[in-house]
Design an enzyme around this catalytic site. Structure first.
Site, PDB file in Angstrom:
ATOM      1  N   SER A 312       0.829  -1.200   0.000  1.00 19.42           N
ATOM      2  CA  SER A 312       0.000   0.000   0.000  1.00 19.42           C
ATOM      3  C   SER A 312       0.863   1.249   0.000  1.00 19.42           C
ATOM      4  CB  SER A 312      -0.926   0.009   1.224  1.00 19.42           C
ATOM      5  OG  SER A 312      -1.630   1.231   1.320  1.00 19.42           O
ATOM      6  N   LYS A 318       1.404  -2.953   5.243  1.00 22.13           N
ATOM      7  CA  LYS A 318       0.445  -3.809   4.544  1.00 22.13           C
ATOM      8  C   LYS A 318       1.152  -4.591   3.440  1.00 22.13           C
ATOM      9  CE  LYS A 318      -4.285  -3.612   2.718  1.00 22.13           C
ATOM     10  NZ  LYS A 318      -4.170  -4.321   1.444  1.00 22.13           N
TER      11      LYS A 318
END
Length: 466
Positions: A312, A318
């Site tokens: 991300s 992430k």
């Protein structure tokens, strides 16, 4: 400005790049089809070189070409087959449906190279194309290119994938997890059993590809314009097929019926179907892996995938299942390609199919994408995938589907009541069964043993009589 030269063909003068190996007919096609900017794949061009090489050898053996000229054509065609002149094949995929432009492209390039080597004129049509027509050459090239791509690229990649999945099936055999049907909890299953199923899917996919190969091994060469063999030697087709077999090391043969071989492309459509089935298998496997790896905290989290890139631009830390997502996208593209090939097969009107270039492009792309995606899936994802055994096994004990194993002992209705009470109270099926099933704790524990529920032959009969 780039230097140019002028050539003349049967339609008049044409200006083309001074250093181009191709000639007037290729240049006309380049000008006529500025559609996609995408030429036919290298696999196609290389197979075209192989066919021209084999034809030159056969024409020499039949005494139809002087040995020196035949040798020069063979040498030039070999260079094309080896990929030395890919840039000299610029014609767009979306060209004349018979592929005549690409056949003439090869004839012109090979004639130029052969003329230079021989020191005298080699004619693209009279010599390089001797005993041939675009209408039998291009269908032949489609088949040769597809067989070689499947055998040399795709099948080895699939065997690599199969071996990895089979190894993971063994590695994960002791991990019991909850099975899921309709995405809802079902009875326990071993993670290794799921991966064994994936391995079998790939194994069956390889078998389906093998079933598609016999049709692709039949070659249209020798049929010339419409399948009658006009203007070629009666032995030309069979001899060229044998020569291509010798050159490639894999079997090809003259078509049983040249009218089928030029009017229809059913073998190509069949092969596209096998590729689409394989794409469906890979999409299912990749999506299952993606689902089981979801989380890591708020998803299933039963698998841990290698972290290969940030996931991300806004959420720190992430990591996404990027490789399975890539595989799924490949599956979608291959499925679309199959539809185009199928439509192409339907357009075999009368005595010639006129969708050959786009069919070649799509089938060869599908083979290339599936081969590459299979290897990437293994090397960047599956090989480093591990099981989160504690997470997977934790779901089992907490699932109300455990009540299924009580059916043979207390009946469906009583087991359903225990499941409903477990769900309503937040207790486990085991805890409720201890209190309300009428069975001893030992009998409950035996029936609800997670691993035991994953072994064949532990159904109602054994449970009731145990």
């Amino acid at each position: 400005m780039a230097e140019t030269r002028t050539e003349r063909d049967t339609m008049g003068e044409v200006t083309l790049p001074a250093d181009a190996l191709y000639g007037a007919q290729t240049q006309r096609a380049v000008a006529n089809f500025p559609v996609s900017g995408e030429p036919l794949p290298p696999r196609f061009v290389h197979a075209l070189g192989l066919v021209k090489l084999a034809a030159a050898r056969v024409n020499r053996e039949l005494g139809l070409l002087e040995p020196a000229m035949a040798g020069a054509i063979e040498q030039a065609a070999r260079a094309v087959a080896d990929g030395a002149h890919d840039a000299e094949f610029p014609i767009d995929v979306f060209q004349t449906g018979s592929g005549t432009s690409s056949n003439m492209n090869a004839n012109e390039v090979i004639a130029t190279l052969a003329s230079r080597a021989l020191g005298s004129k080699v004619h693209p049509n009279d010599h390089v194309n001797l005993g041939q027509s675009s209408n039998d050459v291009i269908p032949t090239v489609l088949h040769v290119a597809a067989v070689l791509a499947i055998e040399e690229d795709l099948v080895p990649a699939l065997r690599h994938l199969h071996a990895t999945l089979a190894a993971k099936a063994g590695e994960f055999d002791a991990v019991v997890k909850i099975g899921r049907t309709h995405l809802m909890d079902a009875v326990p299953i071993r993670l290794g059993q799921e991966f064994g199923g994936y391995a079998r899917q790939v194994e069956l996919g390889i078998g389906r590809l093998a079933a598609a190969l016999p049709g692709l091994r039949e070659l249209a060469i020798g049929g010339t314009a419409v399948g009658t063999g006009l203007n070629t030697h009666a032995e030309f087709g069979a001899r060229v097929a044998r020569e291509i077999t010798a050159l490639t090391g894999t079997e090809f043969r003259e078509a049983v019926d040249h009218f089928e071989a030029q009017g229809a492309r059913d073998a190509y459509v069949f092969a596209a179907g096998a590729l689409t089935t394989l794409a469906a298998s890979l999409m299912k496997i990749a999506n299952d892996v993606r689902l089981m790896a979801s989380g890591p905290q708020a998803g299933l989290g039963e698998l841990l995938l290698p972290a290969i890139q940030p996931g991300s631009s806004i959420m720190p830390g992430k990591v996404n299942p990027v490789i399975p997502e890539s595989v799924i996208q490949v599956g979608a593209q291959v499925t679309g390609n199959c539809q185009a090939v199928t439509i192409g097969g339907q357009w075999g009107q009368l005595d010639l199919n006129v969708m050959l270039p786009v069919m070649a492009r799509n089938l060869l792309e599908s083979i290339r994408l599936l081969a590459n995606a299979s290897r990437v899936f293994v090397d960047k994802c599956l090989a480093g995938t591990t099981a989160n055994a504690a997470r997977a096994e934790g779901y089992v004990e907490g699932s109300i589907s455990m009540a299924t194993a009580l059916n043979p002992l207390i009946g469906y209705d009583a087991a359903a009541a225990i499941a409903k009470k477990a769900y309503a109270t937040g207790r486990t099926v085991r805890e409720v069964a201890y209190a309300e099933s009428g069975l001893s704790r030992e009998r409950v524990d035996e029936a609800l043993h997670p691993h035991r529920q994953t072994v064949a032959g532990t159904g109602a009969g054994q449970a009731a009589g145990g």
